[in-house]
Design a protein around this motif. Structure first.
Motif, PDB file in Angstrom:
ATOM      1  N   PRO A 328       0.807  -1.230   0.000  1.00 33.28           N
ATOM      2  CA  PRO A 328       0.000   0.000   0.000  1.00 33.28           C
ATOM      3  C   PRO A 328       0.833   1.270   0.000  1.00 33.28           C
ATOM      4  N   ALA A 329       2.111   1.171   0.350  1.00 32.82           N
ATOM      5  CA  ALA A 329       2.969   2.358   0.305  1.00 32.82           C
ATOM      6  C   ALA A 329       3.219   2.805  -1.129  1.00 32.82           C
ATOM      7  N   VAL A 330       3.044   1.904  -2.078  1.00 29.65           N
ATOM      8  CA  VAL A 330       3.260   2.214  -3.495  1.00 29.65           C
ATOM      9  C   VAL A 330       1.933   2.259  -4.250  1.00 29.65           C
ATOM     10  N   PHE A 331       1.033   1.349  -3.918  1.00 30.65           N
ATOM     11  CA  PHE A 331      -0.255   1.240  -4.606  1.00 30.65           C
ATOM     12  C   PHE A 331      -1.384   1.424  -3.594  1.00 30.65           C
ATOM     13  N   PRO A 332      -1.873   2.645  -3.415  1.00 29.73           N
ATOM     14  CA  PRO A 332      -2.958   2.885  -2.455  1.00 29.73           C
ATOM     15  C   PRO A 332      -4.170   1.997  -2.747  1.00 29.73           C
ATOM     16  N   ASP A 333      -4.835   1.565  -1.668  1.00 28.10           N
ATOM     17  CA  ASP A 333      -5.972   0.652  -1.792  1.00 28.10           C
ATOM     18  C   ASP A 333      -5.591  -0.511  -2.704  1.00 28.10           C
ATOM     19  N   PRO A 334      -4.556  -1.258  -2.340  1.00 32.05           N
ATOM     20  CA  PRO A 334      -3.940  -2.211  -3.273  1.00 32.05           C
ATOM     21  C   PRO A 334      -4.813  -3.401  -3.647  1.00 32.05           C
ATOM     22  N   LEU A 335      -5.815  -3.731  -2.849  1.00 29.29           N
ATOM     23  CA  LEU A 335      -6.638  -4.892  -3.162  1.00 29.29           C
ATOM     24  C   LEU A 335      -7.735  -4.566  -4.167  1.00 29.29           C
ATOM     25  N   ALA A 336      -7.922  -3.283  -4.453  1.00 31.63           N
ATOM     26  CA  ALA A 336      -8.937  -2.872  -5.423  1.00 31.63           C
ATOM     27  C   ALA A 336      -8.410  -3.055  -6.842  1.00 31.63           C
ATOM     28  N   TYR A 337      -9.286  -3.522  -7.728  1.00 32.09           N
ATOM     29  CA  TYR A 337      -8.952  -3.589  -9.148  1.00 32.09           C
ATOM     30  C   TYR A 337      -9.352  -2.264  -9.766  1.00 32.09           C
ATOM     31  N   ASP A 338      -8.384  -1.369  -9.889  1.00 32.34           N
ATOM     32  CA  ASP A 338      -8.632   0.004 -10.332  1.00 32.34           C
ATOM     33  C   ASP A 338      -8.060   0.185 -11.729  1.00 32.34           C
ATOM     34  N   ILE A 339      -8.920   0.132 -12.735  1.00 31.86           N
ATOM     35  CA  ILE A 339      -8.441   0.185 -14.112  1.00 31.86           C
ATOM     36  C   ILE A 339      -7.914   1.570 -14.481  1.00 31.86           C
ATOM     37  N   ARG A 340      -8.128   2.550 -13.605  1.00 34.54           N
ATOM     38  CA  ARG A 340      -7.599   3.899 -13.838  1.00 34.54           C
ATOM     39  C   ARG A 340      -6.402   4.201 -12.942  1.00 34.54           C
ATOM     40  N   ARG A 341      -5.848   3.211 -12.292  1.00 33.89           N
ATOM     41  CA  ARG A 341      -4.712   3.430 -11.380  1.00 33.89           C
ATOM     42  C   ARG A 341      -3.550   4.043 -12.160  1.00 33.89           C
ATOM     43  N   GLU A 342      -3.069   5.195 -11.690  1.00 31.22           N
ATOM     44  CA  GLU A 342      -2.080   5.953 -12.467  1.00 31.22           C
ATOM     45  C   GLU A 342      -0.721   5.281 -12.519  1.00 31.22           C
ATOM     46  N   ASN A 343      -0.357   4.518 -11.496  1.00 32.24           N
ATOM     47  CA  ASN A 343       0.979   3.922 -11.477  1.00 32.24           C
ATOM     48  C   ASN A 343       0.938   2.401 -11.628  1.00 32.24           C
ATOM     49  N   ALA A 344      -0.112   1.882 -12.261  1.00 33.34           N
ATOM     50  CA  ALA A 344      -0.245   0.426 -12.393  1.00 33.34           C
ATOM     51  C   ALA A 344       0.970  -0.206 -13.071  1.00 33.34           C
ATOM     52  N   ARG A 345       1.584   0.514 -14.012  1.00 30.26           N
ATOM     53  CA  ARG A 345       2.728  -0.046 -14.750  1.00 30.26           C
ATOM     54  C   ARG A 345       3.981  -0.205 -13.894  1.00 30.26           C
ATOM     55  N   ARG A 346       3.952   0.272 -12.663  1.00 31.11           N
ATOM     56  CA  ARG A 346       5.117   0.097 -11.790  1.00 31.11           C
ATOM     57  C   ARG A 346       5.183  -1.302 -11.189  1.00 31.11           C
ATOM     58  N   HIS A 347       4.239  -2.161 -11.543  1.00 35.19           N
ATOM     59  CA  HIS A 347       4.244  -3.527 -11.006  1.00 35.19           C
ATOM     60  C   HIS A 347       5.534  -4.252 -11.375  1.00 35.19           C
ATOM     61  N   LEU A 348       5.757  -5.357 -10.682  1.00 35.23           N
ATOM     62  CA  LEU A 348       6.967  -6.165 -10.899  1.00 35.23           C
ATOM     63  C   LEU A 348       6.659  -7.476 -11.626  1.00 35.23           C
ATOM     64  N   ALA A 349       5.525  -7.532 -12.318  1.00 28.11           N
ATOM     65  CA  ALA A 349       5.151  -8.769 -12.995  1.00 28.11           C
ATOM     66  C   ALA A 349       6.153  -9.173 -14.073  1.00 28.11           C
ATOM     67  N   PHE A 350       6.836  -8.191 -14.670  1.00 26.42           N
ATOM     68  CA  PHE A 350       7.862  -8.484 -15.670  1.00 26.42           C
ATOM     69  C   PHE A 350       9.264  -8.456 -15.062  1.00 26.42           C
ATOM     70  N   SER A 351       9.357  -8.526 -13.747  1.00 24.40           N
ATOM     71  CA  SER A 351      10.607  -8.453 -13.007  1.00 24.40           C
ATOM     72  C   SER A 351      11.179  -7.036 -13.089  1.00 24.40           C
ATOM     73  N   PHE A 352      12.488  -6.916 -12.862  1.00 20.11           N
ATOM     74  CA  PHE A 352      13.140  -5.613 -12.799  1.00 20.11           C
ATOM     75  C   PHE A 352      14.628  -5.848 -12.972  1.00 20.11           C
ATOM     76  N   GLY A 353      15.314  -4.857 -13.526  1.00 18.76           N
ATOM     77  CA  GLY A 353      16.766  -4.951 -13.624  1.00 18.76           C
ATOM     78  C   GLY A 353      17.227  -5.751 -14.819  1.00 18.76           C
ATOM     79  N   GLU A 354      18.341  -6.430 -14.677  1.00 22.65           N
ATOM     80  CA  GLU A 354      18.999  -7.126 -15.781  1.00 22.65           C
ATOM     81  C   GLU A 354      18.091  -8.176 -16.427  1.00 22.65           C
ATOM     82  N   HIS A 355      17.252  -8.812 -15.619  1.00 16.44           N
ATOM     83  CA  HIS A 355      16.413  -9.889 -16.124  1.00 16.44           C
ATOM     84  C   HIS A 355      14.977  -9.438 -16.391  1.00 16.44           C
ATOM     85  N   PHE A 356      14.783  -8.136 -16.620  1.00 13.53           N
ATOM     86  CA  PHE A 356      13.460  -7.653 -17.020  1.00 13.53           C
ATOM     87  C   PHE A 356      13.023  -8.412 -18.274  1.00 13.53           C
ATOM     88  N   CYS A 357      11.753  -8.756 -18.332  1.00 15.61           N
ATOM     89  CA  CYS A 357      11.232  -9.647 -19.372  1.00 15.61           C
ATOM     90  C   CYS A 357      11.572  -9.174 -20.787  1.00 15.61           C
TER      91      CYS A 357
END
Length: 406
Positions: A328-357
């Motif tokens: 919640p420090a990064v994604f307010p109300d994190p359990l909500a599915y908010d299709i207008r969330r401004e920072n949704a792309r900051r997720h780590l689903a594609f990893s981060f760093g050298e091994h970014f997808c």
């Protein structure tokens, strides 16, 4: 190859006393659907914690997870105990530094954003439409087996120029690979992954030979006919295995996860139907809330501080992208599915760093296009039944039953 440090019973006991919430975590909390709150409690109390059920450290805080995945963290994937390497072999995802760059370089060009759109946009829409032409009259289906899996397998075949016509067989290979990437001590999944890898290797070597005999514009043909790339045929096959894994597992899961979340939220799906410009961010929000890749592993190569916790050499550390994406420090109300969330792309689903997808741009295009075509082509689409998204390393609903007006 790094050897994982052995922890004495006394050290394990001391760590459990220091990290009581992590000590109480069960493996099922990381794997089964509906138990995500246990990870939320762990993140709130101990964002970096010792978890005996995992046999190592678990990172659940977002900033700590990004730190762990950064190449400056003092961690590696080149460990003897890396189950991804045991399952899929040595390739770019299980190599670091210059060796990683050498293996990845021949495949970078076709997966850049501009090339992805130019090369594959029409094919993605055509593949989705072909499947939906077959499905449309039925009025209902289990969406994973009937659409998400065949779309992911066929599209991966088109992108890479591979012989992937036998969808159940190819999907079975990757189910075996995913099953072996679970730290539960069961040796049987590894045996199944080894057998699947041998079968798939034969297919991929045959495709490389075919592309040399009859070159085309596919990724495999480009690599097979480039004598300057410095990658052997065995290494090219290893890279194709992991690219296929991402193309199949991530896309199948992403389609199912996005449609599950939309179908459970009447306001969200109505908004997307009315304004298709909202769909790309709806996909990003689904990747955040139910990341297809839910766990990423590393090992420390030197004494390392992650967050406020000091780790020694050879420690096994996993990042729960599922938990980090709910911080919640990064994604307010994190359990909500908010299709207008401004920072949704900051997720780590594609990893981060050298091994970014490698295929992140392609994945976004495939998910947005395929989900959009499903909404366009299946009138009055509605959810009939769905199991909760589950999986330790890879997460999606085991089944997703839907119906529509034929």
């Amino acid at each position: 190859m790094l050897q994982q440090a052995e922890i004495t019973p006394a050290e394990d006991s001391a760590r459990q006393e220091r990290f009581p919430v992590g000590a109480s975590l069960e493996f099922a909390d990381m794997e089964e659907g509906g138990r995500e709150e246990a990870l939320d409690r762990l993140r709130e109390a101990e964002p970096v914690s010792w978890v005996p059920a995992l046999g190592g450290w678990l990172v659940t805080g977002y900033p700590e997870a990004r730190q762990l995945l950064s190449p400056r963290c003092g961690t590696t994937v080149e460990a003897e105990e890396n189950l991804v390497r045991h399952s899929l072999g040595r390739m770019m995802l299980t190599s670091d530094g210059a060796d990683h760059d050498r293996q990845r370089a021949p495949f970078d060009g076709p997966f850049r954003m501009r090339e992805v759109g130019d090369l594959f946009a029409d094919a993605i829409a055509a593949e989705a439409d072909a499947l939906l032409d077959e499905l449309g009259p039925a009025g209902g289906c289990e969406l994973g087996a009937s659409f998400a899996a065949p779309f992911a397998v066929r599209m991966t075949g088109r992108v890479l120029g591979l012989s992937l016509d036998d969808v159940p067989r190819i999907d079975g290979f990757y189910s075996a690979f995913a099953g072996a990437m679970v730290y539960d001590g069961n040796p049987e999944p590894q045996r199944l992954a080894d057998a699947a890898r041998e079968e798939l290797n034969a297919i991929l070597h045959g495709d490389i030979a075919r592309c040399r005999h009859a070159p085309d514009t596919s990724v495999t043909s480009q690599v097979a006919n480039d004598s300057d790339h410095g990658v052997s045929d065995d290494e090219a096959v290893a890279q194709l295995r992991v690219i296929m894994f991402g193309g199949i597992e991530t896309i199948q899961s992403g389609i199912m996860n996005t449609l599950l979340l939309l179908l459970r939220d009447p306001e969200a799906i109505a908004a997307v139907r009315d304004d298709r410009d909202l769909l790309p961010n709806a996909v990003e929000e689904s990747l955040r809330l139910i990341p297809p890749v839910a766990f990423v592993e590393r090992w420390t190569v030197a004494p390392t501080a992650i967050g406020e916790v000091e780790l020694g050499i050879g420690e096994f550390v996993g990042a729960s992208t599922l938990a980090a994406n709910r911080d919640p420090a990064v994604f307010p109300d994190p359990l909500a599915y908010d299709i207008r969330r401004e920072n949704a792309r900051r997720h780590l689903a594609f990893s981060f760093g050298e091994h970014f997808c490698l295929g992140a741009h392609l994945a976004r295009l495939e998910l947005t296009t395929s989900v959009g075509r499903v909404l366009d082509r299946l009138p009055e689409l509605r959810l009939v039944a769905a199991e909760e998204p589950a999986g330790f390393a890879f997460r999606r609903p085991p089944s997703l039953e839907v119906a529509w007006s034929p």
